[in-house]
Design a protein around this motif. Structure first.
Motif, short mmCIF file in Angstrom:
data_model
loop_
_atom_site.label_atom_id
_atom_site.label_comp_id
_atom_site.label_asym_id
_atom_site.label_seq_id
_atom_site.Cartn_x
_atom_site.Cartn_y
_atom_site.Cartn_z
N THR A 189 -2.47 -9.50 -4.52
CA THR A 189 -2.41 -8.65 -3.33
C THR A 189 -2.02 -7.26 -3.81
O THR A 189 -0.89 -7.06 -4.28
N SER A 210 -1.64 -3.16 -3.04
CA SER A 210 -1.45 -2.24 -1.91
C SER A 210 -2.72 -1.42 -1.72
O SER A 210 -3.44 -1.15 -2.69
N THR A 258 -2.96 1.66 -1.31
CA THR A 258 -2.84 2.88 -2.12
C THR A 258 -3.25 2.63 -3.56
O THR A 258 -3.99 3.42 -4.15
N TYR A 259 -2.80 1.49 -4.11
CA TYR A 259 -3.14 1.19 -5.50
C TYR A 259 -4.61 0.79 -5.63
O TYR A 259 -5.27 1.15 -6.61
N GLN A 260 -5.14 0.08 -4.64
CA GLN A 260 -6.57 -0.25 -4.66
C GLN A 260 -7.41 1.03 -4.66
O GLN A 260 -8.40 1.13 -5.37
#
Length: 196
Positions: free
Chosen positions: A129, A131, A133-135
């Protein structure tokens, strides 16, 4: 309007760009070479920049979309490199165009579909999973890196083979993904993520 005429204009334009810098190609030259009256050009494109964008969208965009059903994204990546190799001289000229019609901008736009698949495969395979933002960061970073490397490869007069470039990109993506898995505690050192 005729798709056949539209494609003929694009084909002539691409052929002209093999030997003629983009700045020196006029609508008149395109249509004279195509053997079609000049005014017909404007039935399809407002200017040569729009024609260039259409080629990017038709060839790169449709190429990515048409191959997204392949069993693994590595195959799409290698097929894309083959397409660019087959059109190397055209793209070497196209790369010199800056701004909103730049090769990098349009390739990045279309490549993001492929990178999103890579990220989705990664998260599903390892039940990660990430975040939003990180994706988004991964999407921007990986797309940008592949586009920049591809552009550099196209500019080179004595490029590495498609197989070498594809392998290097796959190794780099593997290392990036394994680094993420290691950091998040999802990497089984006995079974690292492999792209192929």
């Amino acid at each position: 309007m005729s798709v056949t005429i539209q494609k003929k204009i694009a084909t002539v334009f691409k052929a002209l760009m093999v030997d003629t810098p983009f700045k020196q190609i006029s609508v008149t030259l395109i249509m004279t070479t195509a053997g079609i009256r000049r005014q017909t050009f404007y039935d399809y494109f407002p200017d040569k920049y729009a024609l260039l964008t259409w080629i990017y969208d038709q060839e790169i965009g449709e190429y990515v979309a048409d191959h997204l059903t392949y069993p693994h994204w590595t195959i799409i990546l290698e097929q894309l490199l083959t397409y660019f190799e087959d059109n190397r001289t055209f793209y070497q000229n196209a790369i010199t165009i800056n701004g909103q019609n730049s090769f990098e901008t349009h390739f990045n736009h279309h490549l993001r579909q492929l990178v999103q698949i890579i990220i989705n495969d990664l998260t599903q395979l390892h039940h990660l999973t990430l975040s939003p933002t990180y994706q988004q960061f991964l999407l921007d970073y990986l797309s940008g890196a592949i586009v920049a490397y591809t552009a550099s490869w196209l500019r080179t007069d004595q490029p590495q083979s498609i197989q070498q470039v594809s392998a290097a990109l796959q190794i780099t993506l593997t290392d990036t993904i394994n680094g993420l898995l290691l950091r998040t505690g999802h990497l089984d050192t006995k079974k690292e993520y492999e792209v192929g």
